[in-house]
Design a protein around this motif. Structure first.
Motif, PDB file in Angstrom:
ATOM      1  N   ALA A  71       0.858  -1.133   0.085  1.00 55.51           N
ATOM      2  CA  ALA A  71      -0.019   0.061  -0.114  1.00 55.51           C
ATOM      3  C   ALA A  71       0.850   1.361  -0.063  1.00 55.51           C
ATOM      4  O   ALA A  71       0.573   2.267   0.563  1.00 55.51           O
ATOM      5  CB  ALA A  71      -0.900  -0.141   1.215  1.00 55.51           C
ATOM      6  N   HIS A  73       1.181   3.492  -2.156  1.00 54.35           N
ATOM      7  CA  HIS A  73       0.621   4.556  -2.798  1.00 54.35           C
ATOM      8  C   HIS A  73      -0.244   5.373  -1.826  1.00 54.35           C
ATOM      9  O   HIS A  73      -0.585   6.525  -1.867  1.00 54.35           O
ATOM     10  CB  HIS A  73      -0.511   4.119  -3.794  1.00 54.35           C
ATOM     11  CG  HIS A  73      -1.570   3.198  -3.283  1.00 54.35           C
ATOM     12  ND1 HIS A  73      -1.218   1.914  -2.910  1.00 54.35           N
ATOM     13  CD2 HIS A  73      -2.879   3.421  -2.992  1.00 54.35           C
ATOM     14  CE1 HIS A  73      -2.491   1.190  -2.551  1.00 54.35           C
ATOM     15  NE2 HIS A  73      -3.439   2.156  -2.613  1.00 54.35           N
ATOM     16  N   LEU A  74      -0.605   4.707  -0.516  1.00 52.45           N
ATOM     17  CA  LEU A  74      -1.270   5.557   0.510  1.00 52.45           C
ATOM     18  C   LEU A  74      -0.245   6.171   1.521  1.00 52.45           C
ATOM     19  O   LEU A  74      -0.498   6.937   2.165  1.00 52.45           O
ATOM     20  CB  LEU A  74      -1.966   4.522   1.227  1.00 52.45           C
ATOM     21  CG  LEU A  74      -3.350   3.936   0.541  1.00 52.45           C
ATOM     22  CD1 LEU A  74      -3.985   3.115   1.471  1.00 52.45           C
ATOM     23  CD2 LEU A  74      -4.301   4.968   0.104  1.00 52.45           C
ATOM     24  N   LEU A 201      -6.660   6.649   7.568  1.00 53.89           N
ATOM     25  CA  LEU A 201      -5.715   5.802   7.025  1.00 53.89           C
ATOM     26  C   LEU A 201      -6.219   4.524   7.391  1.00 53.89           C
ATOM     27  O   LEU A 201      -5.965   3.526   6.492  1.00 53.89           O
ATOM     28  CB  LEU A 201      -4.206   5.989   7.732  1.00 53.89           C
ATOM     29  CG  LEU A 201      -3.078   5.126   7.163  1.00 53.89           C
ATOM     30  CD1 LEU A 201      -2.990   5.160   5.877  1.00 53.89           C
ATOM     31  CD2 LEU A 201      -1.746   5.476   8.035  1.00 53.89           C
ATOM     32  N   ASP A 204      -8.602   3.478   4.684  1.00 54.71           N
ATOM     33  CA  ASP A 204      -7.928   3.317   3.413  1.00 54.71           C
ATOM     34  C   ASP A 204      -7.229   1.880   3.359  1.00 54.71           C
ATOM     35  O   ASP A 204      -7.299   1.483   2.379  1.00 54.71           O
ATOM     36  CB  ASP A 204      -7.115   4.653   3.213  1.00 54.71           C
ATOM     37  CG  ASP A 204      -7.891   5.751   2.889  1.00 54.71           C
ATOM     38  OD1 ASP A 204      -9.032   5.776   2.723  1.00 54.71           O
ATOM     39  OD2 ASP A 204      -7.378   6.743   3.109  1.00 54.71           O
TER      40      ASP A 204
END
Length: 308
Positions: A71, A73-74, A201, A204
């Motif tokens: 992850a 991209h987060l 977060l 997500d």
């Protein structure tokens, strides 16, 4: 002194590798040129690097590595977010000292994803959790020195997935990230008690991370200690300090940089035995470097007689 007495005992016992390790520490005190480490013929294996780094098997560091791979991209930081408006990629064919040091370190440490960028302002060397991770070379990186070589090697080590977030994120961002990860996949934090950023977060991550990876994260967090951003950051920085030494073999430069970078060590002279002892007591990074130097496994790898 105790170090010189230990060296004499090791010489008498015929332990060349351990004697070389102590000699490298004496070079820090004497200001002499240390005995160079034997350059590996090929990159160290992952298991060897993990052993030499120390701490890479910690569940929280492993969880951060899994998180970055699944992850990023987060979690990534764009250069603009940290105030970098201009960055020039450095070619591996560049003869500059920083590029040469970067290529050397990536080869020894088996790092393939990091990129080297030159920026017009900022620290000599720093790391950004961009995608892919970036080592930023500032205006102070033009002149070759043992300290620059070590700084670059340490920065390359910081780009490893286990260490990147712990080393590159600010303490506040790291703490928030750990809270979010725990809320998404752990049991120790209730989502209702979270701040908005960590709760967002967590949501997500719960959506973006594949189901099989979520299970891996839950297993790691099940055995991990309570959220401790300071402890995680300390482990990551200490591991990077050790791997920087693995890549360069220069104990004097490693200790010098660790002392210069730590404001709590201001005024300490690591070239005296008393000063070095104080630095070891006050700094986890200096202590990690010294422990690595006298580790039998590292001594055998780095200070064995060179092939004829």
């Amino acid at each position: 002194s105790r170090l010189r007495s230990l060296r004499t005992s090791l010489e008498a016992a015929g332990s060349e590798a351990a004697e070389g390790a102590v000699r490298s520490l004496l070079a820090v005190l004497d200001g002499s040129s240390p005995s160079p480490a034997v350059a590996p013929a090929e990159p160290f294996s992952s298991s060897t690097l993990s052993d030499l780094a120390g701490g890479l098997d910690d569940p929280q560091l492993k969880a951060l590595a899994v998180l970055w791979r699944s992850a990023h991209h987060l979690l990534r930081k764009d250069l603009a977010e940290i105030g970098v408006v201009r960055a020039v990629p450095q070619s591996s064919s560049s003869p500059s000292p920083v590029a040469t040091s970067f290529d050397e370190a990536t080869a020894v440490l088996g790092v393939e994803t990091a990129r080297l960028l030159h920026v017009p302002a900022g620290p000599v060397v720093r790391v950004v959790a961009s995608a892919p991770p970036a080592v930023l070379a500032g205006p102070g990186s033009a002149a070759a020195s043992p300290e620059l070589r070590y700084r670059v090697a340490r920065a390359v080590a910081m780009t490893r997935p286990e260490l990147l977030l712990g080393c590159a994120l600010s303490p506040a961002d790291l703490a928030m990230t750990l809270r979010g990860v725990r809320a998404a996949f752990g049991k120790s934090l209730a989502r209702g008690s979270l701040d908005f950023a960590a709760a967002s977060l967590a949501q997500d991550l719960w959506t973006a991370v594949p189901r099989e990876v979520q299970e891996e994260l839950r297993e790691l967090l099940e055995v991990a200690s309570a959220v401790d951003a300071e402890g995680v950051r300390g482990m990551a920085l200490a591991a990077a300090a050790r791997l920087g030494l693995v890549a360069t073999g220069d104990v004097a430069a490693a200790v010098s940089v660790a002392v210069l970078d730590d404001p709590f060590l201001a005024g300490i002279d690591p070239t005296s035995e008393e000063g070095l002892a104080r630095a070891v007591r006050r700094s986890d990074q200096v202590a990690a470097i010294v422990r690595l130097v006298i580790d039998p496994g590292y001594a055998e790898i780095s200070w064995r007689p060179a092939p004829q």
